[in-house]
Design a protein around this motif. Structure first.
Motif, PDB file in Angstrom:
ATOM      1  N   ALA A 126       0.711  -1.192   0.222  1.00  0.00           N
ATOM      2  CA  ALA A 126       0.000  -0.120   0.065  1.00  0.00           C
ATOM      3  C   ALA A 126       0.838   1.373   0.063  1.00  0.00           C
ATOM      4  CB  ALA A 126      -0.894   0.136   1.152  1.00  0.00           C
ATOM      5  N   ASP A 127       1.796   1.309   0.819  1.00  0.00           N
ATOM      6  CA  ASP A 127       2.873   2.420   0.809  1.00  0.00           C
ATOM      7  C   ASP A 127       3.576   2.830  -0.587  1.00  0.00           C
ATOM      8  OD1 ASP A 127       2.188   2.900   3.288  1.00  0.00           O
ATOM      9  OD2 ASP A 127       3.972   1.948   4.334  1.00  0.00           O
ATOM     10  N   GLU A 128       3.957   1.466  -1.289  1.00  0.00           N
ATOM     11  CA  GLU A 128       4.423   1.464  -2.605  1.00  0.00           C
ATOM     12  C   GLU A 128       3.616   2.152  -3.880  1.00  0.00           C
ATOM     13  OE1 GLU A 128       6.382  -2.023  -3.528  1.00  0.00           O
ATOM     14  OE2 GLU A 128       7.729  -2.211  -1.914  1.00  0.00           O
ATOM     15  N   LEU A 129       2.198   1.918  -3.617  1.00  0.00           N
ATOM     16  CA  LEU A 129       1.259   2.078  -4.386  1.00  0.00           C
ATOM     17  C   LEU A 129       0.908   3.564  -4.271  1.00  0.00           C
ATOM     18  CD1 LEU A 129      -1.311  -0.613  -4.563  1.00  0.00           C
ATOM     19  CD2 LEU A 129       0.486  -0.028  -6.261  1.00  0.00           C
ATOM     20  N   LEU A 130       0.859   4.251  -2.993  1.00  0.00           N
ATOM     21  CA  LEU A 130       0.676   5.670  -2.740  1.00  0.00           C
ATOM     22  C   LEU A 130       1.999   6.522  -3.200  1.00  0.00           C
ATOM     23  CD1 LEU A 130      -1.038   5.225   0.765  1.00  0.00           C
ATOM     24  CD2 LEU A 130      -2.080   5.753  -1.391  1.00  0.00           C
ATOM     25  N   SER A 131       3.145   5.844  -2.989  1.00  0.00           N
ATOM     26  CA  SER A 131       4.368   6.774  -3.499  1.00  0.00           C
ATOM     27  C   SER A 131       4.194   6.711  -5.062  1.00  0.00           C
ATOM     28  CB  SER A 131       5.386   6.100  -2.963  1.00  0.00           C
ATOM     29  OG  SER A 131       5.704   4.683  -3.730  1.00  0.00           O
ATOM     30  N   LEU A 132       3.555   6.316  -5.633  1.00  0.00           N
ATOM     31  CA  LEU A 132       3.458   6.346  -7.289  1.00  0.00           C
ATOM     32  C   LEU A 132       2.660   7.689  -7.785  1.00  0.00           C
ATOM     33  CD1 LEU A 132       2.316   2.587  -8.375  1.00  0.00           C
ATOM     34  CD2 LEU A 132       4.493   3.468  -8.364  1.00  0.00           C
ATOM     35  N   THR A 133       3.329   8.024  -8.917  1.00  0.00           N
ATOM     36  CA  THR A 133       2.824   9.172  -9.550  1.00  0.00           C
ATOM     37  C   THR A 133       1.248   8.903 -10.091  1.00  0.00           C
ATOM     38  OG1 THR A 133       3.997   8.943 -11.690  1.00  0.00           O
ATOM     39  CG2 THR A 133       5.051  10.158 -10.210  1.00  0.00           C
TER      40      THR A 133
END
Length: 173
Positions: free
Chosen positions: A48-55
């Motif tokens: 979830a953190d990785e997905l939220l960090s995407l542009t």
């Protein structure tokens, strides 16, 4: 009258949602507790953190890839745009080129004519139009001009053949 009591779970509700989402689709229940459920929760939090960090563009690409992996590419998403590589569906049929359809209605266009055969061309134009002599003469003098619109292929070929016989150059559009 006895009071109804409900059993309150010991885990916070968000944790229950995370664990239920991480549970495999098999018929075996998830372990009641321990290291594996904590590891699943940590893994989901990391994802979830990785997905939220995407542009935004990367999230769009990821959502398309995710739909393709799940086999959901045949349905139109909420945005109304089909995923790349999607086959079928009403949008795909609507975007097929119109060249596949055979043309049924033609326009007869007078390109040019011989000056010596001007009277013959005017007479021939009057035979397949409802124009008088003056209107037909004005129409022929405006060359290049569309003489008749939306005629069938057979009728258009017959009219163009007659006009070519009298010395006119005709194009079917």
């Amino acid at each position: 009258m006895p009071l109804l009591t409900t059993k309150i779970p010991t885990r916070p509700p968000i944790r229950l949602l995370l664990l239920s989402a991480a549970r495999p689709l098999s018929s075996t229940p998830a372990p009641a507790g321990g290291a594996s459920s904590d590891a699943q929760a940590q893994k989901l939090e990391r994802i979830a953190d990785e997905l939220l960090s995407l542009t935004k563009a990367e999230r769009d690409d990821y959502s398309i890839l995710f739909r393709l992996k799940l086999g959901l590419n045949q349905w139109i998403p909420a945005g109304g745009v089909l995923a790349p590589g999607a086959v079928g569906g009403p949008v795909a049929e609507a975007t097929k080129p119109a060249e596949e359809k055979e043309k049924t209605a033609f326009d007869i266009k007078l390109e040019k004519f011989d000056a010596a055969s001007k009277i013959k061309v005017i007479k021939e134009v009057r035979t397949f139009t409802d124009l008088g002599l003056k209107e037909a003469k004005e129409l022929v003098e405006k060359t290049p001009v569309v003489l008749k619109k939306g005629v069938t292929k057979e009728e258009a070929e017959a009219i163009s053949a007659k006009l070519k016989e009298v010395g006119a150059t005709v194009v079917l559009e």
